[in-house]
Structures are given as structure tokens and as C-alpha cells.
Design a protein around this motif. Structure first.
Motif, PDB file in Angstrom:
ATOM      1  N   MET A   1       0.888  -1.282  -0.080  1.00 11.53           N
ATOM      2  CA  MET A   1       0.056  -0.126   0.028  1.00 11.53           C
ATOM      3  C   MET A   1       0.740   1.255  -0.015  1.00 11.53           C
ATOM      4  SD  MET A   1      -3.133   0.928   2.755  1.00 11.53           S
ATOM      5  CE  MET A   1      -2.324   2.319   3.466  1.00 11.53           C
ATOM      6  N   TYR A   2       0.390   2.189  -0.616  1.00  9.39           N
ATOM      7  CA  TYR A   2       1.207   3.607  -0.652  1.00  9.39           C
ATOM      8  C   TYR A   2       1.047   4.170   0.642  1.00  9.39           C
ATOM      9  CZ  TYR A   2       2.011   8.456  -1.484  1.00  9.39           C
ATOM     10  OH  TYR A   2       2.536   9.614  -1.629  1.00  9.39           O
ATOM     11  N   LYS A   3       2.522   4.644   1.072  1.00  5.75           N
ATOM     12  CA  LYS A   3       2.564   5.231   2.323  1.00  5.75           C
ATOM     13  C   LYS A   3       3.169   6.718   2.110  1.00  5.75           C
ATOM     14  CE  LYS A   3       3.009   1.672   5.563  1.00  5.75           C
ATOM     15  NZ  LYS A   3       3.695   1.320   6.873  1.00  5.75           N
ATOM     16  N   PRO A   4       2.552   7.663   2.455  1.00  7.63           N
ATOM     17  CA  PRO A   4       3.069   9.025   2.226  1.00  7.63           C
ATOM     18  C   PRO A   4       4.403   9.189   2.736  1.00  7.63           C
ATOM     19  CG  PRO A   4       1.090   9.079   3.733  1.00  7.63           C
ATOM     20  CD  PRO A   4       1.401   7.733   3.257  1.00  7.63           C
ATOM     21  N   SER A   5       4.954  10.022   2.494  1.00  9.70           N
ATOM     22  CA  SER A   5       6.194  10.433   2.810  1.00  9.70           C
ATOM     23  C   SER A   5       6.103  11.601   4.047  1.00  9.70           C
ATOM     24  CB  SER A   5       7.204  11.165   2.062  1.00  9.70           C
ATOM     25  OG  SER A   5       6.683  12.099   1.173  1.00  9.70           O
ATOM     26  N   TRP A   6       7.398  11.659   5.121  1.00  9.08           N
ATOM     27  CA  TRP A   6       7.534  12.811   6.071  1.00  9.08           C
ATOM     28  C   TRP A   6       7.914  13.621   5.204  1.00  9.08           C
ATOM     29  CZ3 TRP A   6       5.105  11.496  10.360  1.00  9.08           C
ATOM     30  CH2 TRP A   6       5.148   9.959  10.636  1.00  9.08           C
ATOM     31  N   LYS A   7       7.299  14.883   5.269  1.00  4.44           N
ATOM     32  CA  LYS A   7       7.920  16.005   4.283  1.00  4.44           C
ATOM     33  C   LYS A   7       8.721  16.868   5.221  1.00  4.44           C
ATOM     34  CE  LYS A   7       5.210  17.570   1.139  1.00  4.44           C
ATOM     35  NZ  LYS A   7       4.362  18.834   0.523  1.00  4.44           N
ATOM     36  N   VAL A   8       9.739  17.452   5.137  1.00  6.57           N
ATOM     37  CA  VAL A   8      10.753  18.220   6.062  1.00  6.57           C
ATOM     38  C   VAL A   8      11.402  19.248   5.191  1.00  6.57           C
ATOM     39  CG1 VAL A   8      11.098  16.562   7.780  1.00  6.57           C
ATOM     40  CG2 VAL A   8      12.737  16.799   5.712  1.00  6.57           C
ATOM     41  N   GLY A   9      11.605  20.499   5.569  1.00  8.94           N
ATOM     42  CA  GLY A   9      12.103  21.527   5.010  1.00  8.94           C
ATOM     43  C   GLY A   9      13.810  21.576   5.211  1.00  8.94           C
ATOM     44  N   VAL A  10      14.293  21.945   4.365  1.00 12.01           N
ATOM     45  CA  VAL A  10      15.881  22.357   4.513  1.00 12.01           C
ATOM     46  C   VAL A  10      16.146  23.565   3.638  1.00 12.01           C
ATOM     47  CG1 VAL A  10      18.027  21.031   3.606  1.00 12.01           C
ATOM     48  CG2 VAL A  10      16.165  19.781   4.093  1.00 12.01           C
ATOM     49  N   LEU A  11      17.175  24.268   4.517  1.00 13.31           N
ATOM     50  CA  LEU A  11      17.278  25.622   4.050  1.00 13.31           C
ATOM     51  C   LEU A  11      18.723  26.004   4.541  1.00 13.31           C
ATOM     52  CD1 LEU A  11      14.426  28.105   5.422  1.00 13.31           C
ATOM     53  CD2 LEU A  11      15.006  27.641   2.921  1.00 13.31           C
TER      54      LEU A  11
ATOM     55  N   ILE B   1      10.981   5.882   8.319  1.00 17.46           N
ATOM     56  CA  ILE B   1      10.505   6.041   9.776  1.00 17.46           C
ATOM     57  C   ILE B   1       9.016   5.356   9.858  1.00 17.46           C
ATOM     58  CG2 ILE B   1       9.753   7.461  11.852  1.00 17.46           C
ATOM     59  CD1 ILE B   1      12.857   7.236  10.984  1.00 17.46           C
ATOM     60  N   LYS B   2       8.656   4.136  10.407  1.00 21.31           N
ATOM     61  CA  LYS B   2       7.527   3.730  10.263  1.00 21.31           C
ATOM     62  C   LYS B   2       7.112   3.408   8.947  1.00 21.31           C
ATOM     63  CE  LYS B   2       6.138   4.858  14.789  1.00 21.31           C
ATOM     64  NZ  LYS B   2       6.158   3.579  15.809  1.00 21.31           N
ATOM     65  N   GLY B   3       8.049   2.920   8.151  1.00 18.91           N
ATOM     66  CA  GLY B   3       7.882   2.635   6.763  1.00 18.91           C
ATOM     67  C   GLY B   3       7.739   3.719   5.663  1.00 18.91           C
ATOM     68  N   ARG B   4       7.903   4.787   6.390  1.00 17.62           N
ATOM     69  CA  ARG B   4       7.657   6.125   5.344  1.00 17.62           C
ATOM     70  C   ARG B   4       8.981   6.788   5.283  1.00 17.62           C
ATOM     71  NH1 ARG B   4       2.911   9.406   8.337  1.00 17.62           N
ATOM     72  NH2 ARG B   4       3.389  10.903   6.490  1.00 17.62           N
TER      73      ARG B   4
END
Ligand code: ACM
Length: 374
Positions: free
Chosen positions: A1-11, A42-45
Motif C-alpha cells: 500500500m502507498y505510504k506518504p512521505s514525511w515532508k521536511v524543509g531544508v534551508l 520512519i514507520k515505513g515512510r
């Protein structure tokens, strides 16, 4: 099943006068994200970085932080080298309840429940550096810095330490962020005239190479009167030339070559990905803070700032510099103190090291101006 990613910002900047060091922080951040994703996320994502290049412009950091949070749906941001860029992002994360992970040595005297500070505060580097310099070179200090908040406040702190321990500040000069070789000539002439025992530099970025090169061109000798700094890492030494950097002094939590398992594994993976580039304290901090974030995220199972931060406070991690932890009361990292001297190969020989991580004291509450050095 599709697992959404954890989105983080990088600056971190890839261009402009601070790219010489910020690009290494970008690499450290991406290396850690890559390692976590290779292990299954993390948790498969997987963790997915959203990146913008603020081009070393402090106000652009604030603007991109806002864009990330409002348009890209980011809550956690890894970023900022200069204190001016951090001060531009802090109001944004405070207003929108984000979390900034700040991986850089800084001047202290700040607290925000929306920031995790993983670089050294002044009590974790300035104090021992002053102690070391006064013992080995003398107590007449000359300050040279880039003109913004970090150098101004750091010099105020160092001035307090020096003068309350019988020393004297015999010069204090500031240059612009884009200063070039010729901008340092009048300062070098003044230094030759005043003859301090040591130069304390808070010059940052590309201009660091011009500063040290000018020092060498004026025939000054680091064996007699070194430049001591908190911001001249292996990256700036490489940029100026290892012959120019040899003999100068830096205090930092990490130097390449620290002999422990985590450090050796880190440099091996960094060089495998980026070629034969030296690591430095800024890339190390950028790297370990992402791994700390991942540990906290595993427990929080949420990027919601309040839930995540609750799991970050008190966390510890076996970083390349040694075991580090996030102080429960104010969200600064307890990090190591080391003083190193640059050698001919562009790395630092460690001349002083603490026995463990030093508790962060960002407001210098335990260091009155009258504190005696050991
Ligand atoms: C810095 O501006 N905190 C290096």
C-alpha cells in the motif's frame, strides 16, 4: 500500500558568500536523510526534503521558511548557518508553530520553544578557548569579525572573560560579509602596530580565506600570534589553502579524525557520497540532528511540533563527536568542547578535549564575569 512521505524543509545556501560552509550542512542533512530512507524510513515512510537555496541572504531564509510552511505543508525545518538567518526564521516558526533545527555554533542568549539548538553555545567553546589562549599565548586579544549579530555578541562575551581575568582587548574591527583580501590590509597594518598576543576571529564564510591569506601575506606567524576562531573549520581551511591555515586555532565540538566508531563510520560514508571532501563541525551537527529527529519521530509518530518537541527534549544520540543530548529545560544540545590546531594536511590536531558533553548554558548563568579560569 502507498505510504506518504514525511515532508521536511531544508534551508542551507548553495550560493553566495556562506555557501562554503552551508553547502556542507546541506550535504550532512541529505546524507542522514538518505541513510534513514535506505533503512526503510520512519514507520515505513521515507523522509522527503523540500529544499530552497536562500543564497546567503538572511531575509530569504525567513521568506522561504514561510513558503515551506504555508504552501508546501512543512512543519519541521533543518536550516540556517548565520545567526541573522536564524533570527529571520524564528518569528516565522513561532507564528506558524513550526520547529527549526539549528545546527550551528552561535552567540547564545536566545530561547524559543520552536527551535532546537544543536550547535555549541558560548560556554561550550569560548570559555575553554580563552583559557587555552591565555595560557599559551598571552592575554592581549585583538578581535576581527564580520559585521552582524554573532560576532558582535560573541565579542562582548569574550571581552568579559578576557578583561575579568586580567587580559585586555587591544583592537576590535568589523568587515562586511563580502570583504575581500584588500579590505583586510588596514587591519593587518594595525595588528602589526598594536602587536596583540592573539587574534580572535569571528569572520565567517568565503571572506575567511581572504582574511587568513592577508595575514600570511603580511608575514605574520601563527606560531607566535595565531588566529583563533569558532567558525574556521576544515571547509574554510581547504578554501584558503592548507599552507595558509596551518598553525591557526579553532574550538569546536567535532574535528575530522576523532577516533571513535561513530566518527569513523560518518567520515567514511560522507566521503563515499561526496568524494574526498573533509568533514567539519557544521556538517557533523547537521548530520546528527537529522538522526535525532528520526528517533523522536519514531516515538511521536507525528510531525506536529508539540508532539515532536516533547519527544526531542531529553533525547540522546551517539554522534560522531561523542554522546550528545538535548537539554530538557531549554532545547539546546549538550555538546563536547574541543580545541584544535590546523596541521599541514588541513585537519586539526586536538589539543584539548572535554571528558564528556558539556551542559549547554546559553545565558551563561553559571559563568559570572568574574569567574576565574581553571
Ligand atoms: C553564526 O552566525 N551563528 C555563525
Amino acid at each position: 500500500m502507498y505510504k506518504p512521505s514525511w515532508k521536511v524543509g531544508v534551508l542551507f545556501s548553495k550560493t553566495g558568500p556562506l555557501a562554503v560552509i552551508e553547502e556542507t550542512q546541506l550535504r550532512g542533512t541529505l546524507l542522514a536523510i538518505n541513510e534513514i530512507n535506505e533503512q526503510g524510513g520512519i514507520k515505513g515512510r521515507p523522509i522527503k526534503p523540500v529544499y530552497y537555496d536562500p543564497a546567503s541572504d538572511a531575509s530569504a531564509f525567513g521568506q522561504y521558511a514561510k513558503r515551506m510552511m504555508v504552501e508546501d505543508g512543512v512543519k519541521t525545518i533543518f536550516g540556517c548557518y548565520s545567526s541573522s538567518s536564524r533570527k529571520s526564521v524564528v518569528p516565522v516558526v513561532e507564528r506558524l508553530n513550526g520547529l527549526l533545527w539549528y545546527p550551528t555554533v552561535y552567540e547564545g542568549f536566545e530561547f524559543s520553544t520552536n527551535v532546537i539548538y544543536t550547535g555549541a553555545a558560548p560556554n561550550q567553546n569560548c570559555v575553554e578557548l580563552c583559557n587555552f589562549l591565555m595560557q599559551h599565548f598571552g592575554n592581549r586579544f585583538y578581535f576581527v569579525g564580520t559585521d552582524y549579530v554573532y560576532p558582535r555578541v560573541s565579542n562582548r562575551i569574550v571581552r568579559d572573560f578576557v578583561t575579568s581575568n586580567g587580559g585586555k582587548v587591544v583592537g576590535e574591527k568589523y568587515v562586511k560579509l563580502t570583504a575581500q583580501h584588500h579590505d583586510y590590509s588596514p587591519i593587518m597594518r594595525d595588528i602589526k602596530n598594536v602587536k596583540p598576543d592573539v587574534i580572535f576571529s569571528t569572520v565567517v564564510g568565503k571572506s575567511t580565506a581572504d582574511f587568513y591569506q592577508s595575514y600570511a601575506d603580511f608575514g605574520l606567524d601563527p606560531k607566535l600570534m595565531p588566529i583563533a576562531s569558532l567558525t574556521t573549520t576544515e571547509a574554510e581551511i581547504k578554501a584558503m589553502g592548507t599552507d595558509v591555515g596551518e598553525g591557526h586555532i579553532t574550538a569546536a565540538p567535532y574535528f575530522e579524525g576523532i577516533d571513535n566508531k561513530a566518527s569513523l563510520a560518518f567520515t567514511k560514508r560522507y566521503k563515499k557520497r561526496y568524494g574526498n571532501e573533509p568533514t567539519n563541525t557544521c556538517v557533523e551537527t547537521a548530520y546528527f540532528q537529522v538522526h535525532m529527529f528520526a528517533e523522536a519521530l519514531k516515538k511521536a509518530n507525528s510531525l506536529c511540533t508539540d508532539r515532536l518537541r516533547a519527544n526531542v527534549l531529553g533525547i540522546d544520540y551517539e554522534a560522531p563527536q561523542g554522546n550528545v543530548s538535548i537539554n530538557l529545560s531549554h532545547g539546546h544540545a549538550d555538546v563536547w568542547t574541543r580545541v584544535g590546531r590546523a596541521n599541514r594536511s588541513g585537519l586539526f590536531d586536538v589539543l584539548y578535549a572535554s571528558n564528556s558533553a558539556v551542559v549547554a548554558d546559553p545565558y551563561l548563568l553559571s559563568y559570572g564575569a568574574k569567574r576565574e579560569f581553571a
